[in-house]
Design a protein around this motif. Structure first.
Motif, PDB file in Angstrom:
ATOM      1  N   LYS A  40       0.831  -1.196   0.000  1.00  0.00           N
ATOM      2  CA  LYS A  40       0.000   0.000   0.000  1.00  0.00           C
ATOM      3  C   LYS A  40       0.871   1.254   0.000  1.00  0.00           C
ATOM      4  CE  LYS A  40      -3.440  -2.428   2.839  1.00  0.00           C
ATOM      5  NZ  LYS A  40      -4.164  -2.434   4.126  1.00  0.00           N
ATOM      6  N   PRO A  41       0.404   2.330  -0.651  1.00  0.00           N
ATOM      7  CA  PRO A  41       1.143   3.602  -0.576  1.00  0.00           C
ATOM      8  C   PRO A  41       1.191   4.103   0.859  1.00  0.00           C
ATOM      9  CG  PRO A  41      -0.503   3.644  -2.331  1.00  0.00           C
ATOM     10  CD  PRO A  41      -0.772   2.411  -1.531  1.00  0.00           C
ATOM     11  N   LEU A  42       2.220   4.843   1.197  1.00  0.00           N
ATOM     12  CA  LEU A  42       2.356   5.330   2.568  1.00  0.00           C
ATOM     13  C   LEU A  42       1.217   6.262   2.949  1.00  0.00           C
ATOM     14  CD1 LEU A  42       6.188   5.972   3.074  1.00  0.00           C
ATOM     15  CD2 LEU A  42       4.771   4.091   3.912  1.00  0.00           C
ATOM     16  N   GLY A  43       0.682   6.979   1.988  1.00  0.00           N
ATOM     17  CA  GLY A  43      -0.431   7.866   2.286  1.00  0.00           C
ATOM     18  C   GLY A  43      -1.728   7.136   2.529  1.00  0.00           C
ATOM     19  N   GLY A  44      -1.781   5.860   2.181  1.00  0.00           N
ATOM     20  CA  GLY A  44      -2.983   5.066   2.397  1.00  0.00           C
ATOM     21  C   GLY A  44      -3.903   5.013   1.204  1.00  0.00           C
ATOM     22  N   SER A  45      -3.724   5.877   0.208  1.00  0.00           N
ATOM     23  CA  SER A  45      -4.573   5.884  -0.976  1.00  0.00           C
ATOM     24  C   SER A  45      -3.762   6.396  -2.158  1.00  0.00           C
ATOM     25  CB  SER A  45      -5.813   6.767  -0.749  1.00  0.00           C
ATOM     26  OG  SER A  45      -5.415   8.102  -0.484  1.00  0.00           O
ATOM     27  N   GLY A  46      -4.347   6.289  -3.326  1.00  0.00           N
ATOM     28  CA  GLY A  46      -3.668   6.747  -4.523  1.00  0.00           C
ATOM     29  C   GLY A  46      -3.134   5.588  -5.340  1.00  0.00           C
ATOM     30  N   GLU A  47      -2.675   5.914  -6.539  1.00  0.00           N
ATOM     31  CA  GLU A  47      -2.156   4.890  -7.435  1.00  0.00           C
ATOM     32  C   GLU A  47      -0.770   4.438  -6.988  1.00  0.00           C
ATOM     33  OE1 GLU A  47      -1.372   4.245 -12.246  1.00  0.00           O
ATOM     34  OE2 GLU A  47      -2.110   6.167 -11.454  1.00  0.00           O
ATOM     35  N   LEU A  48      -0.526   3.158  -7.110  1.00  0.00           N
ATOM     36  CA  LEU A  48       0.754   2.584  -6.690  1.00  0.00           C
ATOM     37  C   LEU A  48       1.622   2.351  -7.918  1.00  0.00           C
ATOM     38  CD1 LEU A  48       2.296   1.504  -4.175  1.00  0.00           C
ATOM     39  CD2 LEU A  48       1.368  -0.746  -4.728  1.00  0.00           C
ATOM     40  N   ASN A  49       2.675   3.129  -8.067  1.00  0.00           N
ATOM     41  CA  ASN A  49       3.637   2.982  -9.148  1.00  0.00           C
ATOM     42  C   ASN A  49       4.968   2.484  -8.595  1.00  0.00           C
ATOM     43  OD1 ASN A  49       1.959   4.122 -11.369  1.00  0.00           O
ATOM     44  ND2 ASN A  49       2.073   5.971 -10.105  1.00  0.00           N
ATOM     45  N   PHE A  50       5.917   2.214  -9.485  1.00  0.00           N
ATOM     46  CA  PHE A  50       7.206   1.683  -9.033  1.00  0.00           C
ATOM     47  C   PHE A  50       7.994   2.718  -8.224  1.00  0.00           C
ATOM     48  CE2 PHE A  50       8.276   3.833 -12.949  1.00  0.00           C
ATOM     49  CZ  PHE A  50       9.530   4.372 -12.723  1.00  0.00           C
ATOM     50  N   TYR A  51       7.679   3.998  -8.382  1.00  0.00           N
ATOM     51  CA  TYR A  51       8.389   5.047  -7.649  1.00  0.00           C
ATOM     52  C   TYR A  51       7.604   5.530  -6.420  1.00  0.00           C
ATOM     53  CZ  TYR A  51       5.161   7.717 -10.575  1.00  0.00           C
ATOM     54  OH  TYR A  51       4.037   8.184 -11.212  1.00  0.00           O
ATOM     55  N   THR A  52       6.429   4.962  -6.169  1.00  0.00           N
ATOM     56  CA  THR A  52       5.593   5.404  -5.054  1.00  0.00           C
ATOM     57  C   THR A  52       6.127   4.866  -3.734  1.00  0.00           C
ATOM     58  OG1 THR A  52       3.659   5.332  -6.513  1.00  0.00           O
ATOM     59  CG2 THR A  52       3.247   5.469  -4.136  1.00  0.00           C
ATOM     60  N   PRO A  53       6.382   5.734  -2.745  1.00  0.00           N
ATOM     61  CA  PRO A  53       6.776   5.233  -1.413  1.00  0.00           C
ATOM     62  C   PRO A  53       5.646   4.390  -0.820  1.00  0.00           C
ATOM     63  CG  PRO A  53       7.234   7.583  -1.617  1.00  0.00           C
ATOM     64  CD  PRO A  53       6.409   7.200  -2.805  1.00  0.00           C
ATOM     65  N   SER A  54       5.983   3.193  -0.386  1.00  0.00           N
ATOM     66  CA  SER A  54       4.972   2.274   0.110  1.00  0.00           C
ATOM     67  C   SER A  54       5.406   1.704   1.454  1.00  0.00           C
ATOM     68  CB  SER A  54       4.764   1.135  -0.897  1.00  0.00           C
ATOM     69  OG  SER A  54       5.962   0.397  -1.053  1.00  0.00           O
ATOM     70  N   ASN A  55       4.580   0.782   1.986  1.00  0.00           N
ATOM     71  CA  ASN A  55       4.956   0.140   3.241  1.00  0.00           C
ATOM     72  C   ASN A  55       6.210  -0.713   3.086  1.00  0.00           C
ATOM     73  OD1 ASN A  55       3.557  -1.566   1.533  1.00  0.00           O
ATOM     74  ND2 ASN A  55       2.177  -2.355   3.092  1.00  0.00           N
ATOM     75  N   VAL A  56       6.453  -1.222   1.872  1.00  0.00           N
ATOM     76  CA  VAL A  56       7.701  -1.950   1.625  1.00  0.00           C
ATOM     77  C   VAL A  56       8.896  -1.007   1.765  1.00  0.00           C
ATOM     78  CG1 VAL A  56       9.004  -3.312  -0.045  1.00  0.00           C
ATOM     79  CG2 VAL A  56       6.527  -3.551   0.081  1.00  0.00           C
ATOM     80  N   THR A  57       8.778   0.178   1.176  1.00  0.00           N
ATOM     81  CA  THR A  57       9.843   1.177   1.265  1.00  0.00           C
ATOM     82  C   THR A  57      10.119   1.545   2.717  1.00  0.00           C
ATOM     83  OG1 THR A  57       8.985   2.083  -0.812  1.00  0.00           O
ATOM     84  CG2 THR A  57      10.639   3.381   0.351  1.00  0.00           C
ATOM     85  N   LEU A  58       9.054   1.754   3.469  1.00  0.00           N
ATOM     86  CA  LEU A  58       9.194   2.157   4.868  1.00  0.00           C
ATOM     87  C   LEU A  58       9.931   1.108   5.681  1.00  0.00           C
ATOM     88  CD1 LEU A  58       8.514   3.975   7.306  1.00  0.00           C
ATOM     89  CD2 LEU A  58       6.321   2.754   7.457  1.00  0.00           C
ATOM     90  N   TRP A  59       9.516  -0.149   5.573  1.00  0.00           N
ATOM     91  CA  TRP A  59      10.093  -1.179   6.431  1.00  0.00           C
ATOM     92  C   TRP A  59      11.469  -1.624   5.969  1.00  0.00           C
ATOM     93  CZ3 TRP A  59       8.578  -2.213  11.169  1.00  0.00           C
ATOM     94  CH2 TRP A  59       7.312  -1.764  11.550  1.00  0.00           C
ATOM     95  N   MET A  60      11.774  -1.498   4.686  1.00  0.00           N
ATOM     96  CA  MET A  60      13.149  -1.731   4.261  1.00  0.00           C
ATOM     97  C   MET A  60      14.057  -0.614   4.769  1.00  0.00           C
ATOM     98  SD  MET A  60      13.307  -3.523   0.502  1.00  0.00           S
ATOM     99  CE  MET A  60      12.463  -2.224  -0.403  1.00  0.00           C
ATOM    100  N   GLY A  61      13.534   0.622   4.763  1.00  0.00           N
ATOM    101  CA  GLY A  61      14.298   1.731   5.316  1.00  0.00           C
ATOM    102  C   GLY A  61      14.540   1.567   6.808  1.00  0.00           C
ATOM    103  N   LEU A  62      13.518   1.103   7.540  1.00  0.00           N
ATOM    104  CA  LEU A  62      13.685   0.871   8.978  1.00  0.00           C
ATOM    105  C   LEU A  62      14.695  -0.241   9.242  1.00  0.00           C
ATOM    106  CD1 LEU A  62       9.982   1.129  10.234  1.00  0.00           C
ATOM    107  CD2 LEU A  62      11.834   2.784  10.563  1.00  0.00           C
TER     108      LEU A  62
END
Length: 267
Positions: free
Chosen positions: A38-60
């Protein structure tokens, strides 16, 4: 004192089962919902450059590794702190693994293998936190890690040995008539390596989390008897902690085995 704590916890479980049982009969369990990207904002279109929950937890996971291996070991005390002890233990464990499996020649790849192990282990452990997201449960993540290992091993083999690296597929000890057939089998198994490498990690992590979700759904639906699946959740959770380490270890030691083939391609 222990009996009082256990009794209070047991009464709390019973009360939660009585007062918070679902009003609609039947189980409504969706164990795969936890793996949705899911996108970090919770809504919107999900593209390959969209920050998502995957991005967040890999960063953590990266932040946690940096805190442990860099900040936790920055003082280099003679009497190490607990964090420094954990960092030194992880360093020594992987260093010895690389040296034992690949030999002295493989130690030049130690930083890369150490990074793989720490990232997978940290991502697995973070995924066990409540309301977290397990990045290593997705084949897109584990496939990239496996392909990086595959490309690194293959390039290393050809750079060090040239066409002699192809000797890895030629079983010289076998009868001459069987060597071409065995060469085809060896070639297929070589290209299957990244597939099994990534599926083993993602499949085991995904299966464990799905089981936890199913038992959690039972706990929410059984009302008075919700303590039964809660005991099962506790046991499975303990097993998942062990699996988190084992899968990181298996991925890393297989990387070392593949690297050994590139450094010493002989049958």
């Amino acid at each position: 004192m222990g009996k009082l704590i256990f009794g209070a916890a047991f009464l709390l479980v019973l009360a939660s089962g009585l007062f918070f049982a679902p009003a609609v009969p039947g189980l409504q369990i969706h164990p795969t919902d936890q793996f949705l990207i899911k996108p970090l904002g919770g809504s919107g279109e999900l593209n390959f450059y969209t920050p998502s929950n995957v991005t967040l937890w890999m960063g953590l996971a990266i932040v946690a590794i940096f805190a442990l291996m860099v900040l936790g070991s920055s003082k280099r005390a003679i009497v190490p702190s607990r964090i420094q002890s954990v960092a030194e233990l992880a360093y020594g464990f992987i260093y010895k693994m690389v040296e034992d499996v690949t030999g002295k020649d493989g130690l030049k790849f130690f930083p890369y293998i150490m990074t793989l192990f720490m990232f997978i282990l940290t991502a697995n452990m973070l995924g066990l936190l409540p309301m977290s997201f397990t990045t290593t449960s997705h084949f897109a993540v584990t496939a990239v890690l496996a392909m990086l290992v595959f490309v690194t091993v293959t390039v290393t083999g050809f750079v060090l040995h040239g066409t002699k690296f192809l000797g890895l597929f030629w079983v010289s000890s076998a009868p001459l008539a069987l060597r071409p057939v065995l060469a085809i089998i060896e070639l297929i198994s070589y290209f299957v390596r990244p597939v099994s490498h990534c599926i083993r990690l993602a499949g085991n992590v995904m299966a464990g989390h799905a089981v936890l979700k199913v038992f959690a759904g039972f706990a929410g639906a059984l009302g008075l008897f919700s303590f039964l699946p809660i005991f099962a959740i506790t046991a499975v959770y303990a097993l998942e902690v062990l699996v988190a380490f084992i899968q990181a270890y298996v991925f890393t030691i297989l990387t070392c085995v593949y690297l050994k083939d590139a450094l010493h391609p002989s049958h």
